[in-house]
Design an enzyme around this catalytic site. Sequence first.
Site, PDB file in Angstrom:
ATOM      1  N   LYS A  29       0.811  -1.219   0.000  1.00  0.00           N
ATOM      2  CA  LYS A  29       0.000   0.000   0.000  1.00  0.00           C
ATOM      3  C   LYS A  29       0.849   1.276   0.000  1.00  0.00           C
ATOM      4  O   LYS A  29       0.495   2.247  -0.661  1.00  0.00           O
ATOM      5  CB  LYS A  29      -0.945   0.008   1.199  1.00  0.00           C
ATOM      6  N   THR A  30       1.979   1.263   0.740  1.00  0.00           N
ATOM      7  CA  THR A  30       2.808   2.466   0.778  1.00  0.00           C
ATOM      8  C   THR A  30       3.358   2.780  -0.602  1.00  0.00           C
ATOM      9  O   THR A  30       3.425   3.944  -1.026  1.00  0.00           O
ATOM     10  CB  THR A  30       3.950   2.303   1.786  1.00  0.00           C
ATOM     11  N   ASP A 205      -3.604   7.593   4.555  1.00  0.00           N
ATOM     12  CA  ASP A 205      -3.086   6.257   4.828  1.00  0.00           C
ATOM     13  C   ASP A 205      -3.669   5.745   6.149  1.00  0.00           C
ATOM     14  O   ASP A 205      -4.047   6.539   7.013  1.00  0.00           O
ATOM     15  CB  ASP A 205      -1.558   6.321   4.908  1.00  0.00           C
ATOM     16  N   GLU A 206      -3.730   4.418   6.307  1.00  0.00           N
ATOM     17  CA  GLU A 206      -4.248   3.788   7.529  1.00  0.00           C
ATOM     18  C   GLU A 206      -5.625   4.348   7.877  1.00  0.00           C
ATOM     19  O   GLU A 206      -5.921   4.662   9.041  1.00  0.00           O
ATOM     20  CB  GLU A 206      -3.272   4.001   8.699  1.00  0.00           C
ATOM     21  N   GLN A 236      -7.170  -4.762  10.087  1.00  0.00           N
ATOM     22  CA  GLN A 236      -6.050  -4.306  10.898  1.00  0.00           C
ATOM     23  C   GLN A 236      -6.425  -3.109  11.772  1.00  0.00           C
ATOM     24  O   GLN A 236      -5.552  -2.361  12.218  1.00  0.00           O
ATOM     25  CB  GLN A 236      -4.857  -3.953  10.007  1.00  0.00           C
ATOM     26  N   ARG A 591       2.565 -10.373  10.587  1.00  0.00           N
ATOM     27  CA  ARG A 591       3.893  -9.753  10.709  1.00  0.00           C
ATOM     28  C   ARG A 591       4.972 -10.721  10.235  1.00  0.00           C
ATOM     29  O   ARG A 591       6.097 -10.310   9.950  1.00  0.00           O
ATOM     30  CB  ARG A 591       4.211  -9.374  12.155  1.00  0.00           C
TER      31      ARG A 591
END
Length: 656
Positions: A29-30, A205-206, A236, A591
């Site tokens: 996504k980044t 973002d997020e 998340q 993770r």
Amino acid sequence: MTDLNRPQREAVLHVGGPLLVLAGAGSGKTRVIAEKIAYLIGTGGLVPSGITAVTFTNKAAREMRERVGRLLGRSELDGLRIGTFHALGLEIIRQDCDRLGLRRGFSIFDEQDSATILAELLQCDRSDPRVADARQQVSRLKSSGADAADTLADVAVLTREYNRQLLARNAVDFDDLIGLPLALLRRHPDLLARWQVGIRHLLVDEYQDTNAAQYELIKLLVGDGDPFTVVGDDDQSIYRWRGAQPENLAQIARDFPGLTVVKLEQNYRSTGRILKAANQLIARNPHVFTKRLWSALSPGDPLRVLHCRDEDDEAGRVVRQLLHHRLMKGGDYGDYAILYRGNHQSRPFERVLREHGVPYAVSGGPSFFEYAEVRDLMAYLRLLANPDDDTAFVRVINTPRREIGPTTVEKLSAFARQRGLSMFAACFDADLAAVVGARQRPQALGFAQTLSRFADYAEGDDPLAAVDELLVEVGYRDWVRETAEEPAAAERRLQNIDELRRWIAHLARHDPAARLADLVAKLTLIDQLERDGAEQDSDRVRLLTLHAAKGLEFPHVYLVGMEEEILPHRASIEAGDVEEERRLAYVGITRARRSLTFSLATSRRRYGETRSCMPSRFLDELPREDLLWEGVDRPSPVATRDEGRQVLANLKAMLD
């Protein structure tokens, strides 16, 4: 952009309306956000100043800016706004602070400062549990986007008085960096129009971590017509305890009927078995938008489950297996992470790691800005920028010692409140002597006069000179040397002062027009948003909570304490809200890149008693065929002998 997958490319090229990018863990996504910013500037014809990208941490903002810089070249970034929600809010407030009754140089209060005010209002010590509870309630009300003036609830009454105290000190708190911009834009159509015209494309973002106030701010900034891009993952969303609302994913679809949804489902991080476990677990939660992660990587190793006797056995087995795995694979300590639900779970692992001489780092340790000498200097700088900051005044009026004791400070504070003055201004009132005494008043006046001599520095163009001159004037370095228990302790404290100087110099170089008040505000934001970012650069086993692990990844992960009342947490079970706990477990699983090990104990010591433990329900929700269980008994002699032989073989190979 040629190596983007199809959904990633679709997200980058969509510029004609509102867009929600549903980005699964490890789906890039980044990179998509960075590519989209570069596309908007390079092909879309937008000037950098017309683009604003916001996220939740300074680290994420830095990474985003660096990626865009690599795509476009740093010379093309002038005017591009990439930062946190709170940095954007600070910019909005600073431009029109007078409309809020604030003066330039206003202070940003941290949690300790806020607790001091609330303790005064509640007439109790700052350590009283009521203070922490009140702080949480006030923060929750501010994060809701509601106006405290619209309700008569006790928390609203307390919030209104707390806000009055902030205003009297020419200060705001961290929640105000969202709430006050929201109030400004709601009340002043001219300001709203100015910001809407200035922001031609907003990227968030997020997005799943936004609270009600942040979502309202997004809606105001984008208005009815401007395109925007929000990127998030409801699976998340793990910060409901601090106001995050994953339901904002559903709300945005209702508020913007023309919303386009793009799903990023290809995971580039984890092996097939890890993703299969994550998918099967999170499928138990309800979803507004369904998605299923997949990977082109190999299935990978089975997921191991260590069923241990107690917490000591758990720590010992995890660390021994970690060391054996590292010896077998030849990796670095930094490839390994031990994740847990609560900070208290780290202690047995720390003990065993120390016994084996294994370097480790625990996230959530003291922030640089929590060191006493750093807080002292920051308080001095806050006072230079904002003399009405009574909280900073109280901290340093007797640091270094000026024979101004707590009783004198209390009398000075009461006198200032009675006269409607700041404590700094009250020091100049001739009537103060009758209250604090003829001997103490000159001490207080001398302190205030010292600060007054530095007033011009607050607006000067050399903030670092202000720091250096102030340190000399108050004799702070000498005081540190005189009061330290040993020379090594003094040296550490002085190094922290020098580090703060370097931060100020760095910020000043990147913003030559900034005055001292601007730099102090930036440092305060860094303190709030970046408490453990320096721990990732060394070769150490990482110990961190599941909340702190979000956004990180490790080749090998140990997810420990997989028991009922730990994960899921007892409070969530009692509240009937296990969905966020399941998301926490999902975050922990995703993770891991190459290997994942769970552990649980049959019994644990709690509050001085040994209690039986039940395996977490989440273990039952994982694919049984991919789990390799190891029971509470010791390994069989054959297994131990084979493992020992393999270790010896590896050692021999290393020496040959």
